[in-house]
Design a protein around this motif. Structure first.
Motif, PDB file in Angstrom:
ATOM      1  N   ILE A   1     -14.234 -23.306  67.658  1.00  0.00           N
ATOM      2  CA  ILE A   1     -14.465 -22.547  68.887  1.00  0.00           C
ATOM      3  C   ILE A   1     -15.804 -21.819  68.843  1.00  0.00           C
ATOM      4  CG2 ILE A   1     -13.166 -20.521  68.111  1.00  0.00           C
ATOM      5  CD1 ILE A   1     -13.522 -21.921  71.738  1.00  0.00           C
ATOM      6  N   VAL A   2     -16.232 -21.359  67.661  1.00  0.00           N
ATOM      7  CA  VAL A   2     -17.556 -20.734  67.552  1.00  0.00           C
ATOM      8  C   VAL A   2     -18.627 -21.731  67.979  1.00  0.00           C
ATOM      9  CG1 VAL A   2     -19.290 -19.838  65.933  1.00  0.00           C
ATOM     10  CG2 VAL A   2     -16.923 -19.041  65.794  1.00  0.00           C
ATOM     11  N   LYS A   3     -18.542 -22.932  67.437  1.00  0.00           N
ATOM     12  CA  LYS A   3     -19.512 -23.962  67.789  1.00  0.00           C
ATOM     13  C   LYS A   3     -19.478 -24.276  69.287  1.00  0.00           C
ATOM     14  CE  LYS A   3     -20.175 -28.723  68.273  1.00  0.00           C
ATOM     15  NZ  LYS A   3     -19.439 -29.721  69.088  1.00  0.00           N
ATOM     16  N   ASP A   4     -18.273 -24.328  69.874  1.00  0.00           N
ATOM     17  CA  ASP A   4     -18.174 -24.735  71.273  1.00  0.00           C
ATOM     18  C   ASP A   4     -18.643 -23.645  72.223  1.00  0.00           C
ATOM     19  OD1 ASP A   4     -17.340 -27.292  72.464  1.00  0.00           O
ATOM     20  OD2 ASP A   4     -16.093 -26.010  73.734  1.00  0.00           O
TER      21      ASP A   4
ATOM     22  N   LYS B   1     -22.252 -23.796  72.299  1.00  0.00           N
ATOM     23  CA  LYS B   1     -22.705 -24.965  73.055  1.00  0.00           C
ATOM     24  C   LYS B   1     -22.389 -24.868  74.548  1.00  0.00           C
ATOM     25  CE  LYS B   1     -24.476 -27.349  69.626  1.00  0.00           C
ATOM     26  NZ  LYS B   1     -25.926 -27.629  69.564  1.00  0.00           N
ATOM     27  N   GLY B   2     -21.853 -23.718  74.990  1.00  0.00           N
ATOM     28  CA  GLY B   2     -21.731 -23.517  76.431  1.00  0.00           C
ATOM     29  C   GLY B   2     -20.344 -23.301  76.984  1.00  0.00           C
ATOM     30  N   SER B   3     -19.303 -23.352  76.172  1.00  0.00           N
ATOM     31  CA  SER B   3     -17.948 -23.126  76.680  1.00  0.00           C
ATOM     32  C   SER B   3     -17.811 -21.720  77.238  1.00  0.00           C
ATOM     33  CB  SER B   3     -16.924 -23.333  75.562  1.00  0.00           C
ATOM     34  OG  SER B   3     -15.619 -23.025  76.008  1.00  0.00           O
ATOM     35  N   GLN B   4     -17.224 -21.612  78.424  1.00  0.00           N
ATOM     36  CA  GLN B   4     -17.017 -20.320  79.063  1.00  0.00           C
ATOM     37  C   GLN B   4     -15.717 -19.701  78.558  1.00  0.00           C
ATOM     38  OE1 GLN B   4     -19.535 -18.997  81.239  1.00  0.00           O
ATOM     39  NE2 GLN B   4     -20.466 -20.704  80.127  1.00  0.00           N
ATOM     40  N   SER B   5     -15.723 -19.353  77.285  1.00  0.00           N
ATOM     41  CA  SER B   5     -14.548 -18.802  76.612  1.00  0.00           C
ATOM     42  C   SER B   5     -14.988 -17.694  75.673  1.00  0.00           C
ATOM     43  CB  SER B   5     -13.817 -19.887  75.810  1.00  0.00           C
ATOM     44  OG  SER B   5     -13.429 -20.978  76.627  1.00  0.00           O
ATOM     45  N   LYS B   6     -14.010 -16.927  75.193  1.00  0.00           N
ATOM     46  CA  LYS B   6     -14.270 -15.870  74.221  1.00  0.00           C
ATOM     47  C   LYS B   6     -13.181 -15.896  73.153  1.00  0.00           C
ATOM     48  CE  LYS B   6     -17.762 -13.844  76.413  1.00  0.00           C
ATOM     49  NZ  LYS B   6     -17.956 -14.924  77.406  1.00  0.00           N
ATOM     50  N   ILE B   7     -13.539 -15.473  71.962  1.00  0.00           N
ATOM     51  CA  ILE B   7     -12.544 -15.220  70.920  1.00  0.00           C
ATOM     52  C   ILE B   7     -11.912 -13.864  71.214  1.00  0.00           C
ATOM     53  CG2 ILE B   7     -12.188 -14.827  68.461  1.00  0.00           C
ATOM     54  CD1 ILE B   7     -14.658 -16.660  67.995  1.00  0.00           C
TER      55      ILE B   7
END
Length: 286
Positions: free
Chosen positions: A66-69, A72-78
């Motif tokens: 998920i860090v990599k994604d 790379k532009g994913s509209q998400s957060k940890i």
């Protein structure tokens, strides 16, 4: 009570039982949350794709994936750490393959569930930690564990990384061989959510985290879950005992900045992300 529907997913593995327990015992319903669970047999790469395409709101997935994604532009957060102990990866090969423990594996063909998955990223990180490289053409996408078994035993691929205890029944049954292990240098699972669900229902997401973490606290205090895990996930009791007593779940939503810094360092060192890559905000700031 009006319930908020939240779509959540993870691998169909024993790590996620604390979440299934609060779904199945009615805890979430009593707090106004209707949880729609999806099993992602393809692992982290499949989950990052689902988050990007808004097919799911929240996922429990590998930290490095998920860090990599997000980078790379994913509209998400940890939004929280989940399992704070490292993951023990089993390194597997086919029954008729001549590879043995400690053999050089970095020039071999690697089976991966998909590009961007843990089985893909960790093979690169492991190689890099030993000053080796794996070329893109060495990877073959096999989708899931069943595809890996078929590919390894057909000698189409030589090496497959997957969580040690999940694959142990196949190893014990003589279906594949485990030739080595690799321990990730960071906590293995985090919880990530789309920006959309965080904007629409921040209070419910926060409540869900509280309930998951309370379930994890109870899970870690209750040894009676060991036979439950063994039966539910078709594992041998001694294996589950070892796994249970070597695994720790997060009991709060704190995410270590230093841990993420270390993940980014390894991803850059392994050329998974560029050295000058822009690093966006990775953590949900409530």
């Amino acid at each position: 009570m009006i319930k908020t529907n939240i779509r959540i997913g993870g691998v169909p593995e024993h790590f996620n039982l604390p979440i299934h327990q609060i779904k199945e015992n009615g805890t979430l319903d009593r707090h106004g949350i209707s949880l729609e669970w999806t099993d992602f047999y393809g692992g982290t790469g499949q989950m990052t794709k689902a988050l990007r395409e808004d097919d799911v709101d929240i996922c429990i997935l590998l930290t490095e994936g998920i860090v990599k994604d997000i980078i790379k532009g994913s509209q998400s957060k940890i939004i929280s750490e989940y399992v704070i102990t490292p993951l023990t990866w089993g390194i597997h090969t086919g029954l008729e393959n001549s590879l043995q423990k400690k053999d050089f594996i970095f020039d071999k063909k690697h089976a991966i569930s998909r590009f961007g998955s843990g089985s893909h990223l960790i093979s690169i990180v492991n190689a890099n930690s030993k000053n080796q490289q794996i070329a893109e053409e060495q990877f073959t996408v096999i989708n899931d564990i069943n595809g890996a078994i078929k590919s390894l035993n057909a000698l189409e691929t030589d090496v497959f990384y997957w969580e040690k205890y999940t694959t142990k029944p196949y190893v014990d049954a003589g279906i594949i061989r485990r030739i080595d292990e690799y321990l990730t240098p960071w906590p293995c699972f985090v919880i990530a959510a789309t920006d959309s669900i965080l904007e629409k229902h921040p209070e419910k997401v926060d409540l869900l985290l509280d309930l998951i973490q309370e379930s994890c606290k109870k899970f870690m205090k209750d040894d009676s879950v060991i036979p439950v895990v063994a039966e539910r996930y078709d594992q041998q009791l001694p294996d589950v005992e070892r796994w249970y007593h070597s695994t720790e779940w997060a009991t709060n939503s704190w995410v270590s900045d230093k841990m993420l810094k270390s993940v980014i360092y390894h991803l850059k060192s392994a050329n998974i992300i560029n050295e000058d890559e822009h690093i966006p905000e990775l953590i949900w700031k409530k």
